[in-house]
Design an enzyme around this catalytic site. Structure first.
Site, PDB file in Angstrom:
ATOM      1  CG  ASN A 168      43.858  34.298  41.988  1.00  0.00           C
ATOM      2  OD1 ASN A 168      43.334  35.486  41.923  1.00  0.00           O
ATOM      3  ND2 ASN A 168      45.283  34.176  41.732  1.00  0.00           N
ATOM      4  CE1 TYR A 172      43.522  41.885  41.837  1.00  0.00           C
ATOM      5  CE2 TYR A 172      42.185  40.180  42.945  1.00  0.00           C
ATOM      6  CZ  TYR A 172      43.213  40.419  42.134  1.00  0.00           C
ATOM      7  OH  TYR A 172      43.816  39.110  41.264  1.00  0.00           O
ATOM      8  CG  ASP A 282      46.503  53.275  44.413  1.00  0.00           C
ATOM      9  OD1 ASP A 282      47.058  52.585  45.043  1.00  0.00           O
ATOM     10  OD2 ASP A 282      45.689  53.339  43.401  1.00  0.00           O
TER      11      ASP A 282
END
Length: 606
Positions: A168, A172, A282
């Site tokens: 995978n 992140y 963010d």
């Protein structure tokens, strides 16, 4: 055009005048962010910082920060071409009849490119091998003043499922803790977290490799919301029209892109205590709060001899990630339409920061069709995060926010057309009273069948001016009350909250004014928001509201106009009985702003 690596993409950008090289020395701590943020807000070029303080590696940033650059990155002239390309691929009618099948041979041949090639030798990413890694040598950015440290912002984290052996790849963020340890931001809903949880059952060390600086199709594939059965490297191979070359990591059996600039190899010890990671400025435009996450131990770094370090910054839109969001929107529209043929188009507006607002147009065929679609979307993968889904008819262009707003303001029945759905929320949602869980809002703005009720036409054209009242109100800092245009019928005010109930009391006071008889929407924001900045107000609404708590719907019985709504888009504190910490807006320090302004001519950016 397919790109062998990030350098070939940079060469194209330079030829097309879309890359500026900055030779002046710059600091990876805050200065690069402030420069790039200004360029992003001006819709400017990609930047290559060739002289970064304390590092031998240049920093590439904002490389996909425009519609054109994002399109070129994925090998198309415009993002709509990507949509048509994928729609043609998944249209089964192309493969049923012989003449159509023959015409589809180029597509079928292209599918041969999806399977990665595993090379038996070392790759370009392994020209230099460092068995005693030191992350401090890399020009990793500290993006914003309240960040917990320096963060890798474009890492492709590669893991292997211990049950199936399938790899995978996900993106992140990774905070540097020391010279060979970082955080690993795997939160609940991510595939990386699921694989980590499987390793926790086994115990021991979980091998991880992180690729940094791949070609743009691979980067995009790592953030794409792919179904689990589709390998990210296969999707990248389809986009780039050639297989991704993979090589075995030096210290584990995880395969990594051979042409990456850097590879970080190591492990996560699943028996080790979690570590505090964050805060981080963010993509929502707010800091995500510090929390406990696994630690990644770097045991080996490999890289090209003259490696380039790609990065991105996120914050209040527009930013580079907004264009990645638009590419995702176009790439996955054909899949949505295949599953739900009634869908015509959809849009993820910048102010909605990916998951806070989805506008979808449909061919409505029966009563309740709009509500059926929004509930279906909430059941699809990352669409479950969608905090607000607005459904309109096929003749309303979801990308034309003015058209959508005008239609909603004129026709929405604020009692019958709103759906409050309780379910999962993104980890970055700060408005809900509970972590990862709360209320989503559905807005059915489609035209009504008889059984759905009547369209309520507000006489907003008859609203009266009461500027003098608003200008002299002691609590109102700024306001916008247009008497014509798209926002007619909507009053936006900014106010200073001092005690519990201030927002609701102000709403009721305003609604009691005769001049407000034809007001349909009342939005309240905090005092630091300019009420006339429509984009910022929309961003605050999408980020700050809990649909169940912050919407006050009242009936206007004396006018027979149905209902009006008040929206509390202010920051929530203990005054509002909000139990969770509310994050700060991302704002650069005055010191860095002044430094960048003073040095601007040195950077050589027009």
């Amino acid at each position: 055009m397919a790109f062998k690596d990030i350098r070939s993409f940079m060469n194209l950008l330079e030829k097309r005048g879309e890359l500026v090289k900055v030779t002046a020395e710059v600091d990876a701590e805050l200065e690069i962010t402030e420069i790039t943020d200004r360029i992003s807000k001006q819709y400017g070029p990609a930047l290559l910082f060739e002289n970064v303080k304390g590092s031998n590696y240049p920093v590439l940033i904002n490389s996909m920060g425009s519609d054109d650059r994002m399109s070129w990155a994925l090998g198309v002239n415009e993002l709509d071409d990507l949509e048509r390309d994928i729609a043609n691929l998944i249209n089964m009618q192309n493969y049923i009849k012989i003449p159509s099948l023959i015409r589809s041979i180029p597509n079928l041949m292209r599918l041969l490119a999806v399977f990665p090639w595993k090379l038996p030798m070392k790759g370009a990413c392994q020209e230099v091998i460092e068995h005693h890694p030191d992350l401090s040598t890399l020009p990793v950015l500290k993006c914003w003043p309240e960040d917990g440290g320096r963060f890798f912002t474009l890492p492709l984290v590669m893991t292997k499922d211990p049950d199936t052996g399938v790899q995978n790849t996900g993106m992140y963020r990774m905070q540097i803790f020391d010279k060979n340890t970082t955080g690993m931001h795997w939160h609940w809903h991510k595939d990386g977290r699921e694989i980590y949880d499987k390793y926790r059952q086994l115990g021991g060390k979980m091998p991880v490799s992180v690729a940094i600086g791949c070609d743009p199709a691979i980067i995009f594939s790592a953030i794409a919301p792919l179904p689990k059965m589709i390998d990210e490297m296969m999707f990248a191979g389809y986009l780039r029209k050639r297989p991704v070359k993979m090589v075995k990591s030096i210290t584990s059996d995880i395969y990594v892109p051979a042409d990456a600039e850097f590879i970080l190899e190591g492990y996560v010890d699943v028996n080790e205590a979690l570590r505090l990671e964050g805060p981080f400025g963010d993509h929502t435009g707010y800091y995500s709060l510090a929390d406990m996450y696994p630690a990644f131990h770097v045991t080996c770094i490999t890289h090209k001899k003259d490696a380039i370090y790609p990065a991105t910054i996120v914050g209040r839109p527009p930013m580079e990630d907004c264009y990645m969001s638009k590419a995702t929107e176009r790439a996955f529209l054909p899949l949505l339409k295949m599953i739900y043929p009634e869908i015509v188009d959809y849009s993820l507006p910048f102010e909605g920061v990916f998951h806070n607002c989805v506008i979808v147009s449909i061919k409505k065929r029966f009563p309740g069709h709009g509500k059926k679609v929004m509930n279906s979307l909430w059941g699809m993968g990352q669409m479950m995060y969608a905090k607000m889904i607005i459904v309109v008819d096929e003749d309303i262009n979801p990308h034309d926010t003015k058209m959508v707003a005008n239609h909603i303001f004129k026709t929405l029945d604020l009692k019958e057309d709103l759906v409050f759905s309780q379910g999962p929320l993104d980890a970055l949602d700060h408005s809900s009273a509970t972590d990862h869980y709360g209320y989503r809002l559905g807005v059915d703005a489609t035209r009504k069948f008889e059984v759905e009720g009547k369209m309520v036409e507000w006489k907003i054209a008859e609203q009266k001016d009461f500027t003098s009242y608003l200008e002299t109100h002691p609590q109102i800092q700024s306001f916008d009350y247009p008497l014509q245009g798209v926002l007619q019928g909507c009053l936006i005010v900014s106010m200073k909250k001092q005690q519990s109930g201030d927002v609701q009391n102000l709403m009721h006071e305003l609604w009691n004014q005769e001049e407000m008889a034809f007001n349909k929407f009342l939005i309240v924001v905090d005092e630091d928001v300019d009420a006339k900045d429509t984009s910022k107000v929309a961003w605050k609404v999408f980020n700050n509201i809990d649909a169940k708590r912050d919407l006050e719907i009242v009936e206007v019985s004396d006018q027979n106009f149905g209902h009006r709504v008040g929206i509390d888009a202010t920051k929530k504190t203990t005054l509002d009985q909000h139990p969770r910490q509310w994050p700060n807006d991302i704002v650069m320090s005055d010191e860095i702003k002044e430094k960048v302004t003073r040095r601007w001519s040195e950077y050589g950016i027009n």
